[in-house]
Design a protein around this motif. Structure first.
Motif, PDB file in Angstrom:
ATOM      1  N   SER A 106       0.649  -1.241  -0.203  1.00  0.00           N
ATOM      2  CA  SER A 106       0.040  -0.292   0.118  1.00  0.00           C
ATOM      3  C   SER A 106       0.439   0.710  -0.319  1.00  0.00           C
ATOM      4  N   SER A 107       2.045   1.370   0.593  1.00  0.00           N
ATOM      5  CA  SER A 107       2.506   2.426   0.275  1.00  0.00           C
ATOM      6  C   SER A 107       4.044   2.590  -0.157  1.00  0.00           C
ATOM      7  N   GLY A 108       4.112   1.762  -0.952  1.00  0.00           N
ATOM      8  CA  GLY A 108       5.376   1.445  -2.235  1.00  0.00           C
ATOM      9  C   GLY A 108       5.399  -0.454  -2.729  1.00  0.00           C
ATOM     10  N   TYR A 109       6.639  -0.518  -3.295  1.00  0.00           N
ATOM     11  CA  TYR A 109       6.846  -1.519  -4.348  1.00  0.00           C
ATOM     12  C   TYR A 109       8.404  -2.208  -3.889  1.00  0.00           C
ATOM     13  N   ASN A 110       8.924  -3.551  -3.116  1.00  0.00           N
ATOM     14  CA  ASN A 110       9.811  -4.201  -3.218  1.00  0.00           C
ATOM     15  C   ASN A 110      10.886  -4.890  -4.541  1.00  0.00           C
ATOM     16  N   PHE A 111      11.694  -4.871  -4.569  1.00  0.00           N
ATOM     17  CA  PHE A 111      12.993  -5.047  -5.812  1.00  0.00           C
ATOM     18  C   PHE A 111      13.875  -5.638  -5.253  1.00  0.00           C
ATOM     19  N   GLY A 112      13.864  -7.106  -5.980  1.00  0.00           N
ATOM     20  CA  GLY A 112      15.182  -7.764  -5.298  1.00  0.00           C
ATOM     21  C   GLY A 112      15.348  -9.154  -5.925  1.00  0.00           C
ATOM     22  N   GLU A 113      16.419  -9.815  -5.646  1.00  0.00           N
ATOM     23  CA  GLU A 113      16.625 -10.911  -5.865  1.00  0.00           C
ATOM     24  C   GLU A 113      16.214 -11.912  -4.835  1.00  0.00           C
ATOM     25  N   SER A 114      15.550 -11.820  -3.522  1.00  0.00           N
ATOM     26  CA  SER A 114      15.047 -12.760  -2.683  1.00  0.00           C
ATOM     27  C   SER A 114      15.124 -12.120  -1.652  1.00  0.00           C
ATOM     28  N   ASP A 115      14.097 -12.835  -0.579  1.00  0.00           N
ATOM     29  CA  ASP A 115      13.747 -11.652   0.507  1.00  0.00           C
ATOM     30  C   ASP A 115      14.827 -11.068   1.613  1.00  0.00           C
ATOM     31  N   THR A 116      15.901 -11.597   1.302  1.00  0.00           N
ATOM     32  CA  THR A 116      17.361 -10.746   1.902  1.00  0.00           C
ATOM     33  C   THR A 116      18.008  -9.910   1.143  1.00  0.00           C
ATOM     34  N   GLN A 117      17.828 -10.203  -0.131  1.00  0.00           N
ATOM     35  CA  GLN A 117      18.577  -9.110  -1.027  1.00  0.00           C
ATOM     36  C   GLN A 117      17.773  -8.424  -1.547  1.00  0.00           C
ATOM     37  N   GLN A 118      16.366  -7.400  -1.155  1.00  0.00           N
ATOM     38  CA  GLN A 118      15.922  -6.589  -1.534  1.00  0.00           C
ATOM     39  C   GLN A 118      15.780  -5.227  -1.018  1.00  0.00           C
ATOM     40  N   ILE A 119      14.221  -4.193  -2.208  1.00  0.00           N
ATOM     41  CA  ILE A 119      15.005  -2.808  -1.359  1.00  0.00           C
ATOM     42  C   ILE A 119      13.832  -2.297  -1.043  1.00  0.00           C
ATOM     43  N   PHE A 120      12.966  -1.854  -0.440  1.00  0.00           N
ATOM     44  CA  PHE A 120      11.457  -1.301  -0.390  1.00  0.00           C
ATOM     45  C   PHE A 120      11.985   0.418  -1.442  1.00  0.00           C
ATOM     46  N   LEU A 121      11.042   0.557  -2.092  1.00  0.00           N
ATOM     47  CA  LEU A 121      10.516   2.360  -2.851  1.00  0.00           C
ATOM     48  C   LEU A 121       9.645   2.256  -2.107  1.00  0.00           C
ATOM     49  N   PRO A 122       9.296   3.379  -1.819  1.00  0.00           N
ATOM     50  CA  PRO A 122       8.147   4.275  -0.578  1.00  0.00           C
ATOM     51  C   PRO A 122       7.759   4.512  -2.460  1.00  0.00           C
TER      52      PRO A 122
END
Length: 182
Positions: A106-122
């Protein structure tokens, strides 16, 4: 979260009715518009920097064009504000990130290879004129890449409503910046 023009190094925040400089709360009269856009001349979409020589209709009077399609570090908001090896991502780097999209919230998007290697952009929205649009529903992040086919636009990463991708937007919009360091 501050908002920047493409090619601008000063961050702005929205105070509910207008845009102000993050550093001193000085008002950005006219907001995010061609009249305030870096390298735009006379409030138009004619420029004195970042215009390929083959695109003469976009050149300000007396400017013969250049070969620049990636921001100089001096015009890169990430480098200007964080220094060192910090910079804004290129279009290709954002395209690679989009290929690793993991899902929206609801407040952004997750990008990345896995649950431990990701970035959340608001989902910070965008600045257009004196208003702040779609905050909480939409995210837009400038790349350092010019659209050399139509140089009044630059590429950016966007997401919202379950989609994410790269596209282009007029240089005068106020978008967020995500810094990379290499």
């Amino acid at each position: 979260g501050y908002y920047f023009f493409w090619g601008g190094t000063v961050g702005y925040k929205h105070d509910g009715s207008k845009w102000v400089k993050a550093s001193d709360n000085e008002e950005l009269s006219g907001g995010f518009s061609w009249s305030n856009c870096p390298f735009a001349v006379g409030g138009t979409s004619k420029f004195n920097k970042y215009v390929p020589a083959t695109k003469s209709s976009y050149m300000a009077e007396g400017f013969d064009g250049d070969t620049k399609i990636i921001l100089d570090l001096a015009d890169d908001a990430a480098n200007a504000n964080w220094g060192g090896s910090w910079r804004m991502p290129t279009k290709a780097e954002f395209q690679a990130l989009v290929s690793k999209k993991r899902g929206d919230f609801s407040s952004g998007y997750n990008f990345g290879e896995s649950d431990t290697q990701q970035i959340f952009l608001p989902a910070a929205g965008y600045g257009d004129g004196t208003g702040l649009g779609s905050a909480g529903d939409y995210g837009g992040y400038w790349s350092s890449s010019l659209d050399n086919g139509d140089p009044y636009d630059a590429f950016y990463l966007y997401f919202g409503d379950g989609v994410a991708g790269t596209s282009y937007r007029n240089r005068y919009y106020g978008l967020s910046v995500r810094a990379l360091s290499q």
